[in-house]
Design an enzyme around this catalytic site. Structure first.
Site, PDB file in Angstrom:
ATOM      1  N   ASN A   7       0.854  -1.177   0.000  1.00 46.64           N
ATOM      2  CA  ASN A   7       0.000   0.000   0.000  1.00 46.64           C
ATOM      3  C   ASN A   7       0.895   1.234   0.000  1.00 46.64           C
ATOM      4  OD1 ASN A   7      -1.716   2.250   1.020  1.00 46.64           O
ATOM      5  ND2 ASN A   7      -3.246   0.616   1.058  1.00 46.64           N
ATOM      6  N   GLN A   8       0.584   2.201  -0.841  1.00 48.68           N
ATOM      7  CA  GLN A   8       1.438   3.378  -1.025  1.00 48.68           C
ATOM      8  C   GLN A   8       1.079   4.547  -0.104  1.00 48.68           C
ATOM      9  OE1 GLN A   8       0.808   3.962  -5.253  1.00 48.68           O
ATOM     10  NE2 GLN A   8       2.721   2.901  -5.720  1.00 48.68           N
TER      11      GLN A   8
END
Length: 180
Positions: free
Chosen positions: A45-46
């Protein structure tokens, strides 16, 4: 014939305080986040990379317990639009029986709140209600690993809009209405 039901899941507590100016709302934590009890815990997840670039501090490299106070120091908060739901896996499309969080209390808990960013299209469905209630709303490209078609740099171009000051002249007067 008995049909299998998905487990009823409960989301994470909000990360907010009275000084929060910008609130980022996801839809509902993914399986990795729920298991860890942490926002955006999936390693692909960024979110933490994106928010680090927005606040200009490397929060992603900090231990999780140190990220939250630093995020609050930048006057950013975290929460989700849903308090609970039924879901198998982590995809928003698998959410059943959604129950919205109680956002009525935001005016009291976060009196300086100006901007609400929605992490992805699912949470972005709530943007009109927040805009009608007087908040600047920004629908962001999802930081989820399920949405990697857009490059990080392209996402960041939109995410940096969170830090733009809200123009009080362009914002509607706060309404005394129910959110949902």
């Amino acid at each position: 014939m008995t049909t299998a039901t998905s487990p009823t899941l409960t989301g994470l507590a909000p990360v907010i305080d009275a000084d929060v100016r910008i609130l980022v709302l996801g839809s509902f934590p993914g399986a990795a986040s729920l298991a860890a009890g942490r926002y955006y815990a999936h390693p692909r997840n960024q979110f933490w990379r994106l928010i680090s670039a927005v606040v200009k501090e490397d929060l992603a490299s900090l231990p999780y317990e140190e990220r939250l106070p630093r995020l609050l120091a930048h006057r950013f908060g975290l929460w989700d639009v849903l308090a609970g739901c039924e879901r198998e896996g982590s995809l928003d499309s698998a959410i059943r029986k959604p129950a919205a969080n109680d956002f009525e209390r935001l005016r009291t808990l976060c009196p300086k709140l100006e901007t609400v960013g929605f992490n992805g299209q699912a949470s972005g469905k709530f943007a009109p209600q927040f805009a009608a209630a007087g908040y600047r709303s920004v629908v962001l490209p999802s930081s989820s690993p399920a949405h990697m078609a857009m490059k990080f740099e392209q996402k960041l171009e939109v995410w940096v809009k969170l830090n733009q000051p809200a123009d009080p002249k362009s914002m509607p007067a706060p309404l005394q209405q129910s959110f949902f």
